[in-house]
Motif scaffolding. Sequence first.
Motif, PDB file in Angstrom:
ATOM      1  N   ASP A 105     -20.428 -21.149  25.892  1.00  0.00           N
ATOM      2  CA  ASP A 105     -19.465 -22.308  25.189  1.00  0.00           C
ATOM      3  C   ASP A 105     -18.152 -21.658  25.000  1.00  0.00           C
ATOM      4  O   ASP A 105     -18.001 -20.917  24.408  1.00  0.00           O
ATOM      5  N   ARG A 106     -17.140 -22.185  25.897  1.00  0.00           N
ATOM      6  CA  ARG A 106     -15.827 -21.492  25.467  1.00  0.00           C
ATOM      7  C   ARG A 106     -14.816 -22.724  25.171  1.00  0.00           C
ATOM      8  O   ARG A 106     -13.622 -22.407  25.054  1.00  0.00           O
ATOM      9  N   ASP A 125     -13.931 -20.993  18.392  1.00  0.00           N
ATOM     10  CA  ASP A 125     -12.870 -20.016  17.926  1.00  0.00           C
ATOM     11  C   ASP A 125     -12.974 -20.155  16.426  1.00  0.00           C
ATOM     12  O   ASP A 125     -12.344 -19.325  15.665  1.00  0.00           O
ATOM     13  N   ILE A 165     -16.875 -17.050  19.425  1.00  0.00           N
ATOM     14  CA  ILE A 165     -16.931 -16.544  20.609  1.00  0.00           C
ATOM     15  C   ILE A 165     -16.916 -15.122  20.853  1.00  0.00           C
ATOM     16  O   ILE A 165     -17.703 -14.447  21.572  1.00  0.00           O
ATOM     17  N   ARG A 178     -19.427 -12.646  22.730  1.00  0.00           N
ATOM     18  CA  ARG A 178     -19.317 -11.641  23.625  1.00  0.00           C
ATOM     19  C   ARG A 178     -20.181 -10.330  23.223  1.00  0.00           C
ATOM     20  O   ARG A 178     -20.560  -9.808  24.362  1.00  0.00           O
ATOM     21  N   SER A 185     -19.315 -19.886  32.032  1.00  0.00           N
ATOM     22  CA  SER A 185     -18.720 -20.367  30.835  1.00  0.00           C
ATOM     23  C   SER A 185     -18.088 -21.658  31.083  1.00  0.00           C
ATOM     24  O   SER A 185     -17.636 -21.983  32.158  1.00  0.00           O
ATOM     25  N   GLY A 227     -15.896 -25.418  29.191  1.00  0.00           N
ATOM     26  CA  GLY A 227     -14.960 -25.944  28.184  1.00  0.00           C
ATOM     27  C   GLY A 227     -15.004 -27.436  28.911  1.00  0.00           C
ATOM     28  O   GLY A 227     -15.814 -28.187  29.287  1.00  0.00           O
ATOM     29  N   MET A 256     -13.187 -13.110  27.762  1.00  0.00           N
ATOM     30  CA  MET A 256     -13.696 -14.430  27.529  1.00  0.00           C
ATOM     31  C   MET A 256     -13.361 -14.961  26.092  1.00  0.00           C
ATOM     32  O   MET A 256     -13.196 -14.175  25.252  1.00  0.00           O
ATOM     33  N   ASP A 257     -12.323 -15.928  26.020  1.00  0.00           N
ATOM     34  CA  ASP A 257     -11.741 -16.517  24.880  1.00  0.00           C
ATOM     35  C   ASP A 257     -12.275 -18.067  24.708  1.00  0.00           C
ATOM     36  O   ASP A 257     -12.586 -18.684  25.561  1.00  0.00           O
ATOM     37  N   ALA A 258     -12.002 -18.699  23.542  1.00  0.00           N
ATOM     38  CA  ALA A 258     -12.190 -20.172  23.377  1.00  0.00           C
ATOM     39  C   ALA A 258     -11.112 -20.682  23.899  1.00  0.00           C
ATOM     40  O   ALA A 258     -10.665 -21.368  22.853  1.00  0.00           O
ATOM     41  N   ASP A 259     -10.860 -20.885  25.190  1.00  0.00           N
ATOM     42  CA  ASP A 259      -9.638 -21.398  25.514  1.00  0.00           C
ATOM     43  C   ASP A 259      -9.826 -22.453  26.785  1.00  0.00           C
ATOM     44  O   ASP A 259      -8.969 -22.641  27.550  1.00  0.00           O
TER      45      ASP A 259
END
Length: 810
Positions: free
Chosen positions: A314-315, A320, A333, A337, A357, A359, A387-390
């Motif tokens: 889940d991103r 975040d 997140i 990782r 991943s 969103g 990878m980021d929550a983006d």
Amino acid sequence: MSMKYSNVIIDHSSIKSLYVLVNCCTGAKMNHCGLLTAKKEPVPLKSIEVELEVRDHVATVVSTLLYENKEDKPLEAVFVFPLPGDAAVCHFSAKIGQTQIVAEVKEKQEAHEEYDDALSSGQQAFLLEESDQSPDIFSLSVGSLPPGESASIRLEYVTELAVQADDGLRFCLPAVLNPRYQPKGSEGGSVQVTSVPASLVPYSLSFSARVFSPRPISKVESNCSLDPLQYLNTEQTQATVKLAAGHKFDRDVELLIYYKDAHQPTAVVEAGQASAKPGTLMGDPVVMLSLYPEFPQAVMSSVVSCGEFVFLIDRSGSMDCCMDNSNQQETRIGSARDTLLLLLKSLPMGCYFNIYSFGSSYQHIFPKSVEYSEKTIEEALKKVEEMDADLGGTEILEPLKHIYSQPCIPSQPRQLFVFTDGEVENTKEVINLVRDNSGSHRCFSFGIGEGASSALINGLAKEGGGHAQFITGTDRMQPKVMQSLRFALQPAVVDISVTWDLPKAVSVTILSPPITTIFQGQRSLIYVQLTGQSPETAEGCVTVKYSLTGHPSQNQLRFSLKPAKDTGLTVHRLGARTLIRSLEMDIENEVEQDEGVKQKVVELSVQSGVSSSFTAFIAVNKDDSEAIQGPLLRRNVPAPRMMFASYCMMSCTSSDIYFDDGGCEAEGYCLDECCDEGDEGDESDKNYIDDEVEVAMPKQPRRDPLLQLVSLQKASGCWLLEPALAAALGKTSEEVENPKPSAVNKEVWATILALIWLHGFKSDVQDEWELLAMKAASWLCAQKAPCVTECVEAGNALLGCKVQKDSLGI
């Protein structure tokens, strides 16, 4: 960009004045604001009292909600709140003054009509119903509460407690209800959730628990502050504990209960209801069997060296959030990782893998699963680091469809690992998809953070034949995930069958779905209905047979048919809930609803008094001497929710939030960043936040030494003798290279040093690195290197450890 609120359109140009108001309301000096909604309306819910009773591994929960109308007009209070997804809601009643009204279970449409008719005629009415989209969300409506009047609502449910990796029994009281993201084009209407930041919840919570066990209770732990555990007898088989005063509603209330000599196979026989007709579910005895299969040690000592491992991360913006309020640096997140690093390094050579991943859209690292090698692992880890929550919202359905559309690899069983904070609304749609594909894979699910949907996380694992884990509060994600990887690496159990040996006059009706998955040490529950007469001295026997790596195995349990005392109808209600859920899933998977099955669910729900998606609890006070006069005001009671980003702490107030087509609508008001869960908003709005508030962005912490060392391991299991390894060990390159025995190559020496460091300094988290260490030991054994004992002695001297060679597995 504008946002729609009830009947008012608020443009973002007006947000500044709203922000000033919100900022004031969150300050410590604003306690005199009282119990008000965002529209300055009084909140009618004053307090919640929860009493938990645990008997062995079954919990009975009684919640009492006190409502009070301090307005000058009659009102209707609506409260949307979470419950455990597998709970059997079995009682609902209201007390107004000295009048007690016990609700009945009726078909949902009929209950709605009765409720509406009562309100229109000026009568008091109460309605409790399960959400159509997710079985872990309920709505409670308190109708026609006159001015100055109070009402006490009593809600009761029963549920089984899940067994954790350390043998603890987990009870979770969901105190946090985050808005659920509704993907575009998903089925059904959205669940409307009134919520406020946890610090602004305008009602109190008290919580107490009583624990009864056939074995001594060793301890009770919680993620919340508890008063000391009080034992009620000298055998320590009964105890009570309370939540300390001042609970902040910033987390779910989680209890972990530990018994001595934990978890033996048991059978509880419960007598039927005297007033019910024999031959019916409530009239006959019901048995709850708890089985803990034990596999042969020879099988458990080996792990499979093949498989296709697919990781779905889940991103969405809510990932975040911080993992724990006391640690503002570790985000969900970020923890995901780190966990992926451990997972990838622990996979066996010869397997296949891929990482997805998601969103609002989804991505995959490879077009299809690839063979595990140094090249593919390096490429994957580079992408993981980025990878980021983006990725916006939480569209989990589409990546799952894509994964299932990929052909399975021959002789490589597919294992799916799903990581999400579980804030989706199309829960049933997602679970149905996993169920439809259950024959081709096993699904292991992980609910991250407060408010994760238990219905989604447990449903994914149950229908996917895997195992569910929840990571909340100060929990570390890594040990729980690695336990699930161990399950995934266990040989698959096939050809499972259950046979019964009962007296001739007794027949058995299975209430539970067939057992499709068995893991070593994990509980399997079976509910059955017994029809017919038998002497109390009679015994029954159940045998579970299965095949493991080609070897037939079985576990057997003999039990008395004499009914247990003091269980009430708990087992019947859990059995009814199990059968209801199974029938509901059958209906969900039909293209056209089978009215006959639906009617069976309604009849079973009404007969057992257990809620379902097709029924509701309805109570009407028909004793009112005169109709309640005046227009009826509606008040939505806010549930607590967590902040979605660090800067939301000071910028949210009460909002009636629900997601539709990726957007956010609210009744009340709220800043865009708080309610969109990371969806892309107007950039100027974000700039405004930056101008108004100096946001303290968390500094990047120095990488954990364990993860630093693990990141250097090669796919084969070895380490290279390089400066980065020396740094991870806390030494210089010269200090590491000089003691190396001359007859040993650099990779063997480096790998032995890494293993010594793991055993010497990280034994407290061995479950996190045990699998990758086994891979390293296997690599060392394959090298048939000389002077291994000398290497271990030199390594211990260098690192200041006393690790024995045998403990390294070489």
